[in-house]
Structure formats: structure tokens, C-alpha cells
Scaffold this active site. Structure first.
Site, PDB file in Angstrom:
ATOM      1  N   HIS A   1       1.510   5.381  -2.138  1.00  0.00           N
ATOM      2  CA  HIS A   1       1.012   6.432  -3.057  1.00  0.00           C
ATOM      3  C   HIS A   1       2.217   7.023  -3.779  1.00  0.00           C
ATOM      4  O   HIS A   1       2.797   8.018  -3.335  1.00  0.00           O
ATOM      5  CB  HIS A   1       0.254   7.504  -2.276  1.00  0.00           C
ATOM      6  CG  HIS A   1      -1.017   6.997  -1.672  1.00  0.00           C
ATOM      7  ND1 HIS A   1      -2.248   7.162  -2.256  1.00  0.00           N
ATOM      8  CD2 HIS A   1      -1.230   6.274  -0.550  1.00  0.00           C
ATOM      9  CE1 HIS A   1      -3.176   6.583  -1.519  1.00  0.00           C
ATOM     10  NE2 HIS A   1      -2.584   6.035  -0.473  1.00  0.00           N
TER      11      HIS A   1
ATOM     12  N   GLN B   1      -9.582   9.385  -5.373  1.00  0.00           N
ATOM     13  CA  GLN B   1      -9.218  10.018  -4.088  1.00  0.00           C
ATOM     14  C   GLN B   1     -10.326  10.915  -3.505  1.00  0.00           C
ATOM     15  O   GLN B   1     -10.555  10.935  -2.303  1.00  0.00           O
ATOM     16  CB  GLN B   1      -7.949  10.858  -4.290  1.00  0.00           C
ATOM     17  CG  GLN B   1      -7.574  11.800  -3.153  1.00  0.00           C
ATOM     18  CD  GLN B   1      -6.818  11.106  -2.043  1.00  0.00           C
ATOM     19  OE1 GLN B   1      -5.673  10.709  -2.211  1.00  0.00           O
ATOM     20  NE2 GLN B   1      -7.459  10.955  -0.900  1.00  0.00           N
TER      21      GLN B   1
ATOM     22  N   HIS C   1       0.845  -1.212   0.000  1.00  0.00           N
ATOM     23  CA  HIS C   1       0.000   0.000   0.000  1.00  0.00           C
ATOM     24  C   HIS C   1       0.874   1.253   0.000  1.00  0.00           C
ATOM     25  O   HIS C   1       1.498   1.590   1.010  1.00  0.00           O
ATOM     26  CB  HIS C   1      -0.932   0.016   1.217  1.00  0.00           C
ATOM     27  CG  HIS C   1      -1.922   1.140   1.159  1.00  0.00           C
ATOM     28  ND1 HIS C   1      -3.272   0.920   0.946  1.00  0.00           N
ATOM     29  CD2 HIS C   1      -1.772   2.481   1.230  1.00  0.00           C
ATOM     30  CE1 HIS C   1      -3.902   2.084   0.911  1.00  0.00           C
ATOM     31  NE2 HIS C   1      -3.007   3.059   1.099  1.00  0.00           N
TER      32      HIS C   1
ATOM     33  N   GLU D   1     -11.210   4.464   6.862  1.00  0.00           N
ATOM     34  CA  GLU D   1     -10.031   5.128   7.420  1.00  0.00           C
ATOM     35  C   GLU D   1     -10.495   6.351   8.203  1.00  0.00           C
ATOM     36  O   GLU D   1     -10.249   7.501   7.830  1.00  0.00           O
ATOM     37  CB  GLU D   1      -9.035   5.537   6.321  1.00  0.00           C
ATOM     38  CG  GLU D   1      -7.688   5.982   6.923  1.00  0.00           C
ATOM     39  CD  GLU D   1      -6.687   6.492   5.910  1.00  0.00           C
ATOM     40  OE1 GLU D   1      -7.004   6.523   4.707  1.00  0.00           O
ATOM     41  OE2 GLU D   1      -5.578   6.886   6.340  1.00  0.00           O
TER      42      GLU D   1
ATOM     43  N   ASP E   1       2.403   3.322   2.890  1.00  0.00           N
ATOM     44  CA  ASP E   1       1.406   4.333   2.541  1.00  0.00           C
ATOM     45  C   ASP E   1       2.022   5.602   1.955  1.00  0.00           C
ATOM     46  O   ASP E   1       1.742   5.963   0.825  1.00  0.00           O
ATOM     47  CB  ASP E   1       0.521   4.684   3.752  1.00  0.00           C
ATOM     48  CG  ASP E   1      -0.829   5.279   3.337  1.00  0.00           C
ATOM     49  OD1 ASP E   1      -1.146   5.269   2.126  1.00  0.00           O
ATOM     50  OD2 ASP E   1      -1.571   5.758   4.206  1.00  0.00           O
TER      51      ASP E   1
ATOM     52  N   HIS F   1      -9.251   1.831   0.061  1.00  0.00           N
ATOM     53  CA  HIS F   1      -9.155   2.557   1.314  1.00  0.00           C
ATOM     54  C   HIS F   1     -10.532   2.399   1.965  1.00  0.00           C
ATOM     55  O   HIS F   1     -11.543   2.769   1.357  1.00  0.00           O
ATOM     56  CB  HIS F   1      -8.891   4.041   1.059  1.00  0.00           C
ATOM     57  CG  HIS F   1      -7.493   4.333   0.617  1.00  0.00           C
ATOM     58  ND1 HIS F   1      -7.000   3.931  -0.588  1.00  0.00           N
ATOM     59  CD2 HIS F   1      -6.497   5.017   1.244  1.00  0.00           C
ATOM     60  CE1 HIS F   1      -5.736   4.345  -0.690  1.00  0.00           C
ATOM     61  NE2 HIS F   1      -5.404   4.992   0.395  1.00  0.00           N
TER      62      HIS F   1
HETATM   63 FE   FE2 Z   1      -3.431   5.138   1.338  1.00  0.00          FE
END
Ligand code: FE2
Length: 429
Positions: free
Chosen positions: A59, A152, A57, A213, A309, A210
Site C-alpha cells: 500500500h 478500501q 502486495h 482477511e 503489505d 483483499h
Molecule cells: Fe493489503
């Protein structure tokens, strides 16, 4: 005659003094006392040799963008999302590729040879997907990069997100993403999970969302994700990332939820570094830790794999591409300090993550890809404590990164000595 032998290796499963012989790009033998000739020999001298670290995971479109166009003052998730929204229109393919390649170099030097990156598909230009598809191809000889189409700003909340996500998948992005807790309502979130699982089923792709969260104990999207995975026959192909709300949920409800997740064979991907930074921000004291229920999920047989992440981006100003830093934090936040606990945490940075990503030929067995890392530590427990030097990183039988061992020189009256932080450790018993 082999191409390479790594001698006197300690393996993560506890085997000691093992030789690993490599022919071409595959492991040809794993046993003690291999006496055959080899083109190259690396003497591990009783240090840990592990299959590569795997980050399920990340970005990569945002990494190393810290300070662009400004810093995250509050340090919160929501300011991070707003900040990324400010930066997004200025992103260029060239800059994205350059930052991603720089991160991949850093990752490889730390023995991290497979990364699953979410790719923001909010901007209709899809410059992020274009850039990371190029990066996926350019790094393929030395790093496995998987890409997730990630809406996102919300699949239903953000105009154009439905179309953009499909276009990104058409371009060759590998996995269907989502962010149900960021949709406007719980109903929209649940509908987004169903729609995205349907897309994955129709296209024959995995899902990695996701999910929940937040610190909201009433968030229910992981339940929906488990149910939709079963409904669409996606068992074993669905990952729930973060799942931090499970920390705050009622215990009785969780006792029902975890078996549902097990039915879906869901891969669970907590991200301890970022979530210990971001969760509990609305609490005064006591402040919740906010990491999902790692010990209980592992005990129920779910595949738990830790992600990094973020590294130096709008959400997280720290990080170094070192999965042992991720595991080190996981030990603390999950309070998993026992010897067996630490071994499970190490697995969650290696074999479990490889399973979550569906990597083929992963492991230190005959026939596996000749991918491995020699560390300046004796075993996984010591590696998690020291985050030691990666002495050699091997990909498909070739050494692609080397780092000199860390040796301190002591200059004390009567006690001059060379200090090896690994070798000076005496394990209990
Ligand atoms: Fe993430």
C-alpha cells in the site's frame, strides 16, 4: 567483450561459482569460467546472487504515514481502517508522491525492484491514483510499479466507490481490486466479486482482491473468487490476497476449496508480517496465527507469493522494505523450517512473486533482464536467517545501489578478529 561480468556467484537454484555476463540491459551468458573482457567486473566471491526481490502486495499510498493524524492505539485492522479514513481527506498529491518516492528509494537499496501497490479509490478526488500514476512513471527506470484500484471502504458499502473504481481504471490503473469481506453482507461481498471480475474480463485486466482477511471460519469469498475467475475465463489472472480466514476454516471444507482455487490458477498472496500482528485479536487463549495455509497451497501446486503489505502506516508501525524480513516471518508462522521449505519461501519472495505480477524477462538466465542482487550470504537459506547486506543492486546492467559489507571487529583478549556474519557460518554436512 561484455559490459559487466558478475563473477563467482552462487545462484538460488544451488549452482555455485557461476559467472553472469551482461551485454547492455540483458544477460548474455550464465556459466562457469567466463574469460572474456568486460567493462566492469563485480567479484561475488561465492556469495548469493539472486534475481531481484518482488513485492506483490503493498500500500504505497499509505506508507511512511505513521502517526498521521495519530497513532493506532489498539493496533487492530478496524482501527487502522478508521484512522486511514481520518487521514484520507488531508492527503495531497505532493505529499503522497514524496512519501512513495522515499519508500521506492528504500526498496531499491534492499534489492526490491518490483512492487504491486493497491491504491485506495474511496475518495472521489482520486488524488491517490493521480499521485501513484506519477510515481509509476518516475520510478520506471529502476522499479516496476503496478497499481491496483482498491475500494478500501467497500465496493458497495461506500458511496461512489463503483464510479471511482472505474474512473481510476480509466486513468490507467492496471488491476481491479476488491474487499468482499468488508461489504455489509456475505451476499454483497459475493456480488462485488462477480461485478469486479466482470469489469476485469471486459477491460482485459487482472484481478487482485483483499479476500477473506478475517478470522471468520465461515467467510466464503475466496470460493466465490475462484468460481468467478473460471466463469469469466480469468484463470491465471486472479490473485487472492491475505486469505487469512482459511486458517480458521474447517479442514473438510478446505479440502474442497483448494482444488477450486487450483482450477482458477489463483495466485495466493499471504502477508505474514501484518497478519501475525492483526489476526486472532478476538481470541483469548489460545490465539490463532491467522496466516493462510501456505504449505498446503504450495503442495497443491498453487503459486504462493509473499507480500510486505505495509511499512509504517495506520495498520503496521514496523517494516523496512526488506522482503527477507517478510520471508523470515513466513518461516516462523507457517512453521516451514526445513531446508527445502526455506528454499520454497525464498522462491515466494522472488520467482513466485514475479509470476504473480506477470513480470516479463525475470530471472538469471541468458536473455533475461540484467537485474540482480549480490548479498552478503552464501545461499537462500543463509539469506533468510541473516537478512544480510545487499552488497550490489543491479538494474538493466547498471549498479544502482551499493552497501558496504557488514564486518564486526572483535577486541577480546587473545581473540581479536574480524567477524563476517555470513562467512563464519558452517552449513550442516
Ligand atoms: Fe493489503
Amino acid at each position: 567483450m561484455f559490459d559487466l561480468i558478475v563473477k563467482s556467484a552462487n545462484l538460488p537454484d544451488g549452482r555455485r561459482g557461476i559467472d553472469i555476463a551482461v551485454s547492455g540491459d540483458h544477460i548474455a551468458a550464465v556459466e562457469a569460467g567466463i574469460s572474456a573482457e568486460a567493462g566492469d567486473v563485480i567479484d561475488a566471491t561465492g556469495r548469493l546472487v539472486t534475481p531481484p526481490f518482488v513485492d506483490p502486495h503493498f500500500h504505497m499510498d499509505a506508507t511512511l504515514s505513521l502517526g498521521l493524524p495519530r497513532m493506532n492505539v489498539s493496533g487492530t485492522l478496524l482501527e487502522g481502517i478508521a484512522l486511514w479514513g481520518e487521514l484520507r481527506p488531508a492527503l495531497t498529491r505532493e505529499a503522497l508522491v514524496e512519501r512513495a518516492l522515499r519508500y521506492c528509494d528504500l526498496a531499491v537499496s534492499q534489492g526490491l525492484l518490483a512492487v504491486r501497490s493497491h491504491v485506495d479509490t474511496t475518495d472521489a478526488r482520486l488524488v491517490t491514483a493521480e499521485a501513484l500514476l506519477e510515481v509509476r512513471e518516475r520510478v520506471a527506470p529502476y522499479l516496476d510499479l503496478q497499481l491496483v484500484a482498491f475500494p478500501q471502504d467497500g465496493y458497495y458499502r461506500s458511496p461512489g466507490a463503483v464510479e471511482n473504481l472505474n474512473r481510476a481504471l480509466d486513468m490507467g490503473v492496471d488491476i481491479v481490486g476488491g474487499i468482499p469481506h468488508f461489504e455489509r453482507t456475505m451476499e454483497d461481498g459475493a456480488a462485488s466479486v462477480a461485478a469486479l471480475c466482470r469489469i476485469a474480463a471486459d477491460r482485459g485486466l487482472p484481478v487482485d482482491m483483499h479476500c477473506d482477511e478475517t478470522d471468520d471460519p465461515m467467510s466464503r469469498h475466496v470460493e466465490t473468487l475462484a468460481a468467478q475467475a473460471v466463469r469469466f475465463g480469468l484463470q491465471g489472472r486472479v490473485a487472492g490476497s491475505h486469505l487469512t480466514s482459511m486458517h480458521s476454516m474447517d479442514n473438510y471444507y478446505v479440502s474442497k476449496l483448494i482444488p477450486l482455487m487450483a482450477d482458477a490458477q489463483m495466485h495466493v498472496i499471504p502477508n505474514p508480517l501484518i497478519n501475525i500482528m492483526l489476526q486472532g485479536r478476538h481470541d483469548t487463549y489460545p490465539k490463532r496465527r491467522g496466516m493462510t495455509r501456505v504449505r498446503e497451497l504450495m503442495a497443491a501446486g498453487l503459486n504462493v507469493a509473499f507480500g510486505h503489505d505495509c511499512v509504517m502506516d495506520p495498520w503496521y508501525s514496523m517494516g523496512s522494505g526488506d522482503m527477507l524480513e517478510v520471508g523470515h516471518m513466513a518461516i516462523h508462522v507457517a512453521q516451514m523450517a526445513g531446508i527445502e521449505d526455506k528454499k520454497r519461501i525464498f522462491d515466494a519472495l522472488t520467482v513466485n512473486s514475479a509470476r504473480a505480477m506477470g513480470l516479463q524477462g525475470y530471472g538469471l538466465e541468458k536473455g533475461c533482464n540484467a537485474d540482480m542482487v549480490v548479498l552478503q550470504a552464501a545461499d537462500p537459506v543463509e539469506a533468510l536467517r541473516l537478512k544480510p547486506t545487499r552488497l550490489a543492486v543491479i538494474r538493466r546492467g547498471k549498479v544502482i545501489a551499493r552497501t558496504a559489507p557488514r564486518i564486526g571487529m572483535l577486541d577480546l583478549p587473545g581473540r581479536p578478529a574480524a567477524i563476517d556474519p555470513g562467512a563464519d557460518y558452517l552449513p550442516p554436512g
